[in-house]
Design a protein around this motif. Structure first.
Motif, PDB file in Angstrom:
ATOM      1  N   SER A  60      59.938  76.445  63.701  1.00 51.74           N
ATOM      2  CA  SER A  60      58.926  75.632  63.000  1.00 51.74           C
ATOM      3  C   SER A  60      58.305  74.596  63.928  1.00 51.74           C
ATOM      4  N   GLY A  61      57.191  74.043  63.472  1.00 55.24           N
ATOM      5  CA  GLY A  61      56.526  72.981  64.226  1.00 55.24           C
ATOM      6  C   GLY A  61      57.394  71.737  64.287  1.00 55.24           C
ATOM      7  N   THR A  62      58.086  71.458  63.198  1.00 53.51           N
ATOM      8  CA  THR A  62      58.959  70.282  63.164  1.00 53.51           C
ATOM      9  C   THR A  62      60.050  70.415  64.218  1.00 53.51           C
ATOM     10  N   ASN A  65      58.551  69.918  67.773  1.00 58.88           N
ATOM     11  CA  ASN A  65      58.324  68.504  68.132  1.00 58.88           C
ATOM     12  C   ASN A  65      59.651  67.782  68.381  1.00 58.88           C
ATOM     13  N   HIS A  87      51.975  63.364  62.469  1.00 57.32           N
ATOM     14  CA  HIS A  87      52.928  64.161  61.703  1.00 57.32           C
ATOM     15  C   HIS A  87      54.346  63.814  62.130  1.00 57.32           C
ATOM     16  N   GLU A  92      58.095  64.178  59.490  1.00 52.06           N
ATOM     17  CA  GLU A  92      59.167  65.005  60.053  1.00 52.06           C
ATOM     18  C   GLU A  92      60.537  64.406  59.750  1.00 52.06           C
ATOM     19  N   GLU A 140      48.392  64.184  68.582  1.00 49.55           N
ATOM     20  CA  GLU A 140      48.307  65.313  67.638  1.00 49.55           C
ATOM     21  C   GLU A 140      46.883  65.874  67.690  1.00 49.55           C
ATOM     22  N   ASN A 144      45.784  65.943  61.747  1.00 52.15           N
ATOM     23  CA  ASN A 144      45.801  66.349  60.343  1.00 52.15           C
ATOM     24  C   ASN A 144      45.320  65.233  59.407  1.00 52.15           C
ATOM     25  N   ASP A 173      51.324  67.556  69.917  1.00 50.66           N
ATOM     26  CA  ASP A 173      51.605  68.327  68.707  1.00 50.66           C
ATOM     27  C   ASP A 173      50.335  69.124  68.438  1.00 50.66           C
ATOM     28  N   ALA A 175      49.874  71.760  66.543  1.00 51.57           N
ATOM     29  CA  ALA A 175      50.066  72.674  65.410  1.00 51.57           C
ATOM     30  C   ALA A 175      48.768  73.444  65.144  1.00 51.57           C
ATOM     31  N   ARG A 176      47.620  72.749  65.340  1.00 51.43           N
ATOM     32  CA  ARG A 176      46.309  73.394  65.145  1.00 51.43           C
ATOM     33  C   ARG A 176      45.490  73.320  66.439  1.00 51.43           C
ATOM     34  N   CYS A 201      51.612  76.037  66.384  1.00 51.10           N
ATOM     35  CA  CYS A 201      52.132  76.733  65.189  1.00 51.10           C
ATOM     36  C   CYS A 201      51.374  78.039  64.947  1.00 51.10           C
ATOM     37  N   SER A 203      52.065  79.609  62.028  1.00 51.29           N
ATOM     38  CA  SER A 203      52.192  79.798  60.573  1.00 51.29           C
ATOM     39  C   SER A 203      51.200  78.955  59.772  1.00 51.29           C
ATOM     40  N   LYS A 204      50.232  78.338  60.442  1.00 55.10           N
ATOM     41  CA  LYS A 204      49.228  77.546  59.706  1.00 55.10           C
ATOM     42  C   LYS A 204      47.970  78.428  59.583  1.00 55.10           C
ATOM     43  N   SER A 212      56.694  78.865  65.528  1.00 54.13           N
ATOM     44  CA  SER A 212      55.942  77.954  66.395  1.00 54.13           C
ATOM     45  C   SER A 212      56.424  78.213  67.805  1.00 54.13           C
TER      46      SER A 212
HETATM   47  C1  LIG Z   1      50.093  68.430  62.717  1.00 55.26           C
HETATM   48  C2  LIG Z   1      51.371  69.090  62.286  1.00 55.26           C
HETATM   49  N1  LIG Z   1      52.411  69.096  63.122  1.00 55.26           N
HETATM   50  C3  LIG Z   1      53.578  69.678  62.807  1.00 55.26           C
HETATM   51  C4  LIG Z   1      53.746  70.297  61.590  1.00 55.26           C
HETATM   52  C5  LIG Z   1      55.091  70.894  61.249  1.00 55.26           C
HETATM   53  O1  LIG Z   1      55.091  72.258  61.139  1.00 55.26           O
HETATM   54  P1  LIG Z   1      56.212  73.037  60.280  1.00 55.26           P
HETATM   55  O2  LIG Z   1      55.781  72.952  58.865  1.00 55.26           O
HETATM   56  O3  LIG Z   1      56.159  74.426  60.857  1.00 55.26           O
HETATM   57  O4  LIG Z   1      57.518  72.370  60.536  1.00 55.26           O
HETATM   58  C6  LIG Z   1      52.682  70.341  60.678  1.00 55.26           C
HETATM   59  C7  LIG Z   1      52.840  70.997  59.363  1.00 55.26           C
HETATM   60  O5  LIG Z   1      51.999  71.003  58.522  1.00 55.26           O
HETATM   61  C8  LIG Z   1      51.459  69.707  61.035  1.00 55.26           C
HETATM   62  O6  LIG Z   1      50.406  69.693  60.211  1.00 55.26           O
END
Ligand SMILES: Cc1ncc(COP(=O)(O)O)c(C=O)c1O
Length: 373
Positions: A60-62, A65, A87, A92, A140, A144, A173, A175-176, A201, A203-204, A212
């Motif tokens: 996962s993204g969490t 990080n 995030h 987290e 980030e 987000n 980070d 993720a996107r 990531c 999975s987004k 991730s």
């Molecule tokens: C900017 C950002 N970083 C990290 C994450 C964490 O990802 P995960 O849900 O896979 O743990 C998210 C999740 O929405 C996110 O939006």
């Protein structure tokens, strides 16, 4: 029965047919022994794409990080400096403190997702026995909470200079990340050029079911591999997931521009209603996330608006606010704070879905605005 347009998050996307095919047919092995050819292929491909030496597939993204934080801040008494709307800081679960024993210090995020570099410099600690050891800076991208903003390259370049000046590792980070690269119209490797580590990531908006990755130098990734194992993130035949992630890079990254276009149409439509209660910053609409701000003068809350968007009343279906099958429409979105609603566009939202969502949002916003007068 009502037709649901789910704009809560791009995480709701399900795997494509090609991903499902890859999940069934990819070559597999034990990834803890580094013997899963599909995971190895994904890691090599991503590292090359981002111009770094190595990559590591993680659940996962969490976790990505957290691993980056644990590798960069490996001395007890370390701190990481992050944005106050990041995030890592907000969502987290305090993992940096709880699991890593790392102090997160914040600098104020500006509305564009950046922060003031002079403030950052003031916050970096020197060699003082009374203070924690500053060991990482994180950004980030896209941001987000700031509405899917891609950080300007000039900011990243200047930040890179500051981090080098203080020999501080810079983590992104991402993720996107591919949304940022699409918006900026530069390859992802340019966006992350000055970063020592990057999390990405699948999975987004990329629509893979799980997964991730962390990207960085061989030395960084070797340490990250140990931390991943410690956190229980060493997966065995993980090629089942990496196969889908490979498809995501090939098939879905090139389609992200469509999500951005649809988000822009939604933002412009809301702006074009000229309702004082609801506003959108269209000029700074970058990617797939649309933030709607409810005016301070309005007694409405985001929760009330979301509740209404999830209801269907008889009057709306007697008018035009319905599908061609006469079904009412429900729009799902997310509350960021009591005055902010987030709509997120993603691969599963077609032009027809967008049109239905726009009809419903227009109907509800006008109704709520009229009731306030
Ligand atoms: C900017 C950002 N970083 C990290 C994450 C964490 O990802 P995960 O849900 O896979 O743990 C998210 C999740 O929405 C996110 O939006």
């Amino acid at each position: 029965m009502a037709y649901v347009v789910d704009l809560r998050s791009d995480t709701v996307t399900k795997p494509t047919q090609a991903m499902k095919h890859a999940m069934v047919n990819s070559a597999l092995g034990d990834d803890v022994y580094r013997e899963d050819p599909t995971v190895n292929a994904l890691e090599s491909k991503l590292a090359a794409l981002l111009g770094k030496q190595a990559a590591l597939f993680v659940p996962s993204g969490t976790m990505a990080n957290l691993i980056a934080t644990m590798v960069h801040c490996n001395k007890r008494g370390s701190e990481a400096i992050v944005g106050n709307l990041s995030h890592i800081y907000k969502y987290e679960v305090g993992g940096a403190a709880h699991v890593a024993g790392v102090l997160l210090s914040t600098v104020a995020n500006k509305p564009d997702g950046t922060f003031d570099l002079e403030e950052l410099e003031r916050r970096i600690r020197g060699d003082n026995i009374h203070e924690p050891i500053t060991s990482m800076v994180a950004v980030e991208n896209t941001h987000n909470v700031c509405g899917g903003k891609a950080l300007p390259l000039k900011f990243l370049d200047d930040l890179g200079v500051v981090c080098k000046k203080y020999s501080l590792p810079l983590h992104m980070d991402g993720a996107r990340l591919f949304n940022a690269s699409e918006y900026l119209q530069v390859p992802a490797r340019r966006v992350v050029r000055d970063c020592d580590s990057v999390s990405v990531c699948f999975s987004k908006g990329l629509s893979a079911p799980v997964g991730s990755a962390l990207v960085g130098s061989c030395h960084f990734i070797e340490q990250a591999r140990r931390v991943r194992k410690m956190l229980g993130g060493g997966m065995r035949q993980a090629g089942v997931l990496a196969g889908a992630a490979l498809v995501a890079l090939q098939e879905v990254v090139p389609q992200l521009a469509l999500d951005h276009k649809r988000a822009n149409i939604l933002a412009r439509t809301i702006e074009g209603m000229f309702l004082k209660s609801f506003s959108v910053d269209v000029e700074n609409q970058h990617t797939n996330i649309v933030l709607v701000t409810i005016s301070k003068d309005s007694s409405l809350t985001a929760e009330q608006v979301l509740q209404r968007l999830e209801q269907v009343c008889l009057a709306e279906t007697q008018g035009d606010c319905k599908t061609t099958n006469d079904e009412g429409v429900i729009v799902k979105a997310t509350e960021f704070d009591p005055k902010t609603i987030r709509f997120t566009l993603h691969r599963e939202i077609t032009d027809e879905d967008l049109w239905l969502a726009i009809m419903k949002i227009t109907y509800v916003f006008k109704e709520l605005h009229a009731a306030e007068k």
